[in-house]
Design an enzyme around this catalytic site. Structure first.
Site, short mmCIF file in Angstrom:
data_model
loop_
_atom_site.label_atom_id
_atom_site.label_comp_id
_atom_site.label_asym_id
_atom_site.label_seq_id
_atom_site.Cartn_x
_atom_site.Cartn_y
_atom_site.Cartn_z
N VAL A 33 0.82 -1.22 0.00
CA VAL A 33 0.00 0.00 0.00
C VAL A 33 0.85 1.26 0.00
O VAL A 33 0.32 2.36 -0.16
CB VAL A 33 -0.97 0.04 1.21
CG1 VAL A 33 -2.01 -1.04 1.10
CG2 VAL A 33 -0.21 -0.09 2.53
N GLY A 34 2.15 1.14 0.18
CA GLY A 34 3.00 2.31 0.17
C GLY A 34 4.46 1.95 0.31
O GLY A 34 4.80 0.86 0.78
N GLY A 36 8.58 3.96 0.85
CA GLY A 36 9.32 5.19 1.09
C GLY A 36 10.79 4.89 1.24
O GLY A 36 11.26 3.79 0.95
N ALA A 37 11.53 5.90 1.72
CA ALA A 37 12.98 5.78 1.82
C ALA A 37 13.42 4.73 2.82
O ALA A 37 14.47 4.11 2.66
CB ALA A 37 13.58 7.13 2.18
N TYR A 38 12.61 4.50 3.86
CA TYR A 38 13.06 3.65 4.96
C TYR A 38 12.28 2.36 5.11
O TYR A 38 12.62 1.54 5.94
CB TYR A 38 13.01 4.43 6.28
CG TYR A 38 13.93 5.63 6.27
CD1 TYR A 38 15.30 5.47 6.47
CD2 TYR A 38 13.43 6.89 6.04
CE1 TYR A 38 16.14 6.56 6.45
CE2 TYR A 38 14.27 8.00 6.02
CZ TYR A 38 15.63 7.82 6.23
OH TYR A 38 16.47 8.91 6.20
N GLY A 39 11.23 2.18 4.31
CA GLY A 39 10.46 0.96 4.47
C GLY A 39 9.32 0.85 3.47
O GLY A 39 8.98 1.81 2.79
N LYS A 56 4.94 -3.11 8.25
CA LYS A 56 6.05 -2.34 7.68
C LYS A 56 7.33 -3.17 7.73
O LYS A 56 7.73 -3.67 8.77
CB LYS A 56 6.26 -1.04 8.47
CG LYS A 56 7.44 -0.20 7.98
CD LYS A 56 7.54 1.09 8.80
CE LYS A 56 8.72 1.94 8.34
NZ LYS A 56 8.82 3.21 9.11
N ASP A 153 7.32 16.29 12.38
CA ASP A 153 6.89 16.21 10.99
C ASP A 153 5.38 16.09 10.88
O ASP A 153 4.86 15.31 10.09
CB ASP A 153 7.56 15.02 10.29
CG ASP A 153 7.47 15.12 8.77
OD1 ASP A 153 7.31 16.25 8.26
OD2 ASP A 153 7.54 14.08 8.10
#
Length: 390
Positions: A33-34, A36-39, A56, A153
């Site tokens: 479902v997604g 990114g840079a770290y997982g 994750k 963030d």
């Protein structure tokens, strides 16, 4: 070192988008479902609880000391946080049975369908809904801040909404794609909402030194933009104010193109800093820069938010202050009249003390790995799944 790794009994392998996932039998129907840079995050069906979850898988968490420390810190913070407005850890596992074979581990959290950023693109939010959602966010911030943690963030994309119309703050270092969301017969139809805050990969203790480049610019506190001073939890209050403002306006309040442009956009609203604030700046360059600016008067937020109630504007006036020492805390904000309709003081709890000793340590890679393995082995699922699950 062992030559080959043995999988634990009860695990199975599945390829997801050309990556092998090795997970317990209880988790089925993995779908990405997604990423990114770290997982990378997959949704899955938990056969034991009968609910959908998000799993994750961290990208090579032990490739360096920096990655290993980040992964350790994220795991520890997720284990520590237990509040209905802070995303919780439902499970953590690895298929490896020996420390020297440890390469990957997986974090299991509640599944979220969409986020506030996507919701705001679909429709304009009424003030009643803004009340409700911001109250949830502030309860989560009060809890996190009480543990000495700064989120750093906060943004609409980190306010995740689940398919049952519950709001949560999260950050998987990904974009989550999921179900459509709507409110029915608001405000006559009461909707249980949880706002849960995540992104403990970026979160830091208040005592730590931090750099500002990681934070999304439009929601970034002014003291973070130019690294003016030591940060406190009020950087999150500024971000919360920016999010609330966007919910009321239907567009970002401060939409700068770069750091200095962002600062100029902020000062169009807040006015240029007073001399009392300028002398607090740690950097002589920052002081000189501020003194060189043309004087701009503070805008009346009742004019900027002409369609909002005076109680709503009062919240923004106390959050969007240039001087972080003057901003309201999450705990103080919850006491404002704007939130009285939804307020339940018993839910505004604080966290147990968080031991940050190792988080600030400089250890070799193998020690970070050992500490992480210990944290995985000592994890105990929440006794009341309602604390963390949907």
């Amino acid at each position: 070192m062992a030559i080959a790794a043995r999988s634990r009994t009860g695990f199975y392998r599945q390829e997801v988008n050309r990556t092998v996932w090795e997970v317990p039998e209880r988790y089925r129907d993995l779908k990405q479902v997604g990423t990114g840079a770290y997982g990378t995050v997959c949704s899955a069906w938990d056969r034991r609880s009968g609910t959908q979850v998000a799993i994750k898988k961290l990208h090579r968490p032990f490739q360096s000391k920096l990655f290993a420390k980040r992964a350790y810190r994220e795991l520890r913070l997720l284990k520590h946080m237990k509040h209905e407005n802070v995303i919780g850890l439902l499970d953590v596992f690895t298929a490896e049975i020996l420390l020297d074979q440890l390469r990957d581990f997986y974090l299991v959290m509640p599944f979220m369908g969409t986020d506030l950023g996507k919701l705001m693109k679909m429709e304009r939010l009424s003030e009643d809904r803004v009340q409700f959602l911001v109250y949830q966010m502030l309860k989560g911030l009060k809890y996190i801040h009480s543990a000495g943690i700064i989120h750093r963030d906060l943004k609409p994309g980190n306010l995740a909404i689940n398919p049952d119309c519950e709001l949560k703050v999260k950050h998987f270092e990904t974009k989550i794609y999921g179900l459509d969301f709507f409110f029915s017969n608001w405000p006559n139809f009461y909707i249980t909402s949880l706002l849960q805050i995540l992104d403990f990969g970026l979160a830091r203790q208040a005592v730590s030194e931090m750099t500002g480049y990681v934070v999304t610019r439009w929601y970034r506190a002014p003291e973070v933009i130019l690294n003016w001073m030591h940060y406190t939890q009020t950087v999150d209050i500024w971000s919360a104010g920016c999010i609330m403002a966007e919910m009321l306006l239907g567009k970002p309040l401060f939409k700068g193109n770069d750091h200095l442009d962002q600062l100029r956009e902020i000062m169009k609203i807040t006015g240029t800093p007073t001399p009392d604030f300028v002398v607090k700046l740690q950097s002589q360059d920052a002081r000189n820069y501020i003194r060189s600016l043309s004087k701009v008067p503070k805008k009346d937020l009742h004019f900027v938010f002409s369609k909002a109630s005076s109680n709503a504007v009062c919240v923004l006036e106390k959050m969007l202050l240039l001087d972080p020492e003057c901003r309201v805390s999450a705990s103080e904000a919850l006491e404002l009249p704007f939130f009285s309709e939804f307020r339940d003081v018993e839910e505004e709890t604080e966290a147990l003390p968080y031991d940050q000793t190792l988080d600030n340590a400089d250890l070799p890679l193998d020690q970070w790995k050992r500490h992480t393995f210990t944290e995985i082995l000592t994890f105990r699922p929440p006794r009341d799944s309602r604390e963390t699950s949907l």
